[in-house]
Design a protein around this motif. Structure first.
Motif, short mmCIF file in Angstrom:
data_model
loop_
_atom_site.label_atom_id
_atom_site.label_comp_id
_atom_site.label_asym_id
_atom_site.label_seq_id
_atom_site.Cartn_x
_atom_site.Cartn_y
_atom_site.Cartn_z
N UNK A 1 0.85 -1.20 0.00
CA UNK A 1 0.00 0.00 0.00
C UNK A 1 0.88 1.25 0.00
N UNK A 2 1.93 1.22 0.81
CA UNK A 2 2.84 2.37 0.91
C UNK A 2 3.52 2.63 -0.44
N UNK A 3 4.01 1.56 -1.07
CA UNK A 3 4.69 1.69 -2.36
C UNK A 3 3.77 2.28 -3.43
N UNK A 4 2.49 2.00 -3.31
CA UNK A 4 1.52 2.45 -4.31
C UNK A 4 0.57 3.50 -3.73
N UNK A 5 1.05 4.20 -2.72
CA UNK A 5 0.18 5.15 -2.01
C UNK A 5 -0.33 6.27 -2.92
N UNK A 6 0.43 6.65 -3.95
CA UNK A 6 -0.06 7.70 -4.86
C UNK A 6 -1.36 7.26 -5.52
N UNK A 7 -1.39 6.03 -6.02
CA UNK A 7 -2.61 5.52 -6.64
C UNK A 7 -3.74 5.42 -5.62
N UNK A 8 -3.44 4.83 -4.46
CA UNK A 8 -4.48 4.64 -3.45
C UNK A 8 -5.04 5.97 -2.94
N UNK A 9 -4.17 6.95 -2.78
CA UNK A 9 -4.65 8.28 -2.34
C UNK A 9 -5.54 8.92 -3.40
N UNK A 10 -5.16 8.78 -4.66
CA UNK A 10 -6.00 9.31 -5.74
C UNK A 10 -7.34 8.58 -5.80
N UNK A 11 -7.31 7.27 -5.64
CA UNK A 11 -8.56 6.50 -5.64
C UNK A 11 -9.42 6.92 -4.46
N UNK A 12 -8.80 7.11 -3.31
CA UNK A 12 -9.52 7.53 -2.12
C UNK A 12 -10.15 8.91 -2.33
N UNK A 13 -9.36 9.83 -2.85
CA UNK A 13 -9.82 11.20 -3.10
C UNK A 13 -11.00 11.22 -4.06
N UNK A 14 -11.04 10.29 -5.00
CA UNK A 14 -12.09 10.23 -6.01
C UNK A 14 -13.19 9.23 -5.69
N UNK A 15 -13.23 8.77 -4.42
CA UNK A 15 -14.26 7.81 -3.98
C UNK A 15 -14.31 6.55 -4.84
N UNK A 16 -13.15 6.00 -5.12
CA UNK A 16 -13.06 4.83 -5.99
C UNK A 16 -12.50 3.60 -5.27
N UNK A 17 -12.70 3.50 -3.99
CA UNK A 17 -12.08 2.43 -3.22
C UNK A 17 -12.91 1.16 -3.12
N UNK A 18 -14.11 1.13 -3.66
CA UNK A 18 -14.97 -0.03 -3.53
C UNK A 18 -14.29 -1.29 -4.04
N UNK A 19 -13.67 -1.22 -5.22
CA UNK A 19 -12.96 -2.38 -5.76
C UNK A 19 -11.81 -2.81 -4.86
N UNK A 20 -11.17 -1.83 -4.25
CA UNK A 20 -10.04 -2.13 -3.38
C UNK A 20 -10.52 -2.88 -2.14
N UNK A 21 -11.64 -2.46 -1.57
CA UNK A 21 -12.17 -3.14 -0.40
C UNK A 21 -12.54 -4.57 -0.72
N UNK A 22 -13.13 -4.77 -1.86
CA UNK A 22 -13.50 -6.12 -2.28
C UNK A 22 -12.24 -6.98 -2.47
N UNK A 23 -11.21 -6.40 -3.06
CA UNK A 23 -9.95 -7.13 -3.26
C UNK A 23 -9.30 -7.47 -1.92
N UNK A 24 -9.37 -6.55 -0.96
CA UNK A 24 -8.79 -6.82 0.36
C UNK A 24 -9.50 -8.02 0.99
#
Length: 186
Positions: A86-109
Motif C-alpha cells: 500500500x505504501x509503495x503504491x500510495x499515490x494511486x491509493x490516495x487518488x482512488x480515495x480522493x475520487x471515492x473509488x475504493x470499492x474495488x479495493x475493499x473487495x480485493x482486500x
C-alpha cells in the motif's frame, strides 16, 4: 506499438490525469490525448474509463498477489507486506480515495484476506462457510478502516509503523476479549 504497451500508456494516462482532475470529469478524449493515441484506439481496448481503472487496479492486485504468494511460501509476514505494498503504491491509493473509488479495493482486500486465512489452515476443516465469511469480513473490515485512516493522513506513516499499530491493536483486543470472557464465565 504493441497491444500491451498501448494499454499501459492508456492506463497510466488515466492515473496521471487523476492527479490534476477529478475522475468524474475525465473523458475518454482526455485520456487518449494524454496517452498520445486516438480516441478510437482507447475504445478498441476499453469500453469506458471504469474499464481502464479496473485494468490498472487489476494489474496492481496481480503484482501484489505474486508477492503475497511468494511471502506465504517463505513464511514471511504477509500483513507487513500488505502495508508495504500500500505504501509503495500510495499515490494511486490516495487518488482512488480522493475520487471515492475504493470499492474495488475493499473487495480485493476481502478476497486477499480469504486467501491468506485459507492458506495451509488446518482450522478450516472445522469451519463452515458462514463462519469463514464472518471471520474474513471482520479481519478485512479492520484492515479497510486502518487503510482509510492511513490514506486520510497528511503524511503517510511508514509501513512498519502501521504494522506495529495493527499488531498492538490485535494483541490488546485479544487481551480485552479474554478478560470479558473471564468475567462472563466466572
Amino acid at each position: 506499438m504493441e497491444k500491451d504497451e498501448v494499454k499501459s500508456f492508456i492506463t497510466q494516462s488515466l492515473f496521471l490525469l487523476m492527479k490534476s482532475c477529478n475522475y468524474e470529469k475525465i473523458t475518454m478524449l482526455m485520456i487518449a490525448k494524454r496517452a498520445g493515441v486516438s480516441r478510437r484506439t482507447v475504445y478498441r481496448y476499453f469500453e469506458n474509463k471504469n474499464a481502464i481503472l479496473n485494468e490498472y487496479f487489476n494489474d496492481l492486485i496481480n503484482v501484489y498477489k505474486r508477492k503475497l504468494e511468494y511471502n506465504i511460501k517463505e513464511n514471511k509476514n504477509v500483513i507487513l507486506l500488505s502495508f508495504e505494498f500500500i505504501f509503495e503504491n500510495s499515490n494511486f491509493f490516495k487518488l482512488a480515495y480522493k475520487n471515492n473509488l475504493l470499492l474495488n479495493i475493499y473487495s480485493a482486500i476481502e478476497d486477499i484476506v480469504k486467501e491468506i486465512v485459507s492458506y495451509n489452515n488446518e482450522d478450516l476443516k472445522n469451519w463452515n462457510n458462514e463462519y469463514l465469511d464472518f471471520y474474513v469480513s471482520f479481519v478485512a473490515g479492520g484492515i479497510n478502516k486502518i487503510f482509510d485512516r492511513w490514506l486520510n493522513e497528511d503524511v503517510i506513516k511508514e509501513p512498519n509503523e502501521i504494522f506495529e499499530i495493527y499488531k498492538n491493536v490485535i494483541c490488546d483486543l485479544d487481551k480485552r476479549i479474554s478478560n470479558v470472557w473471564k468475567i462472563l464465565s466466572g
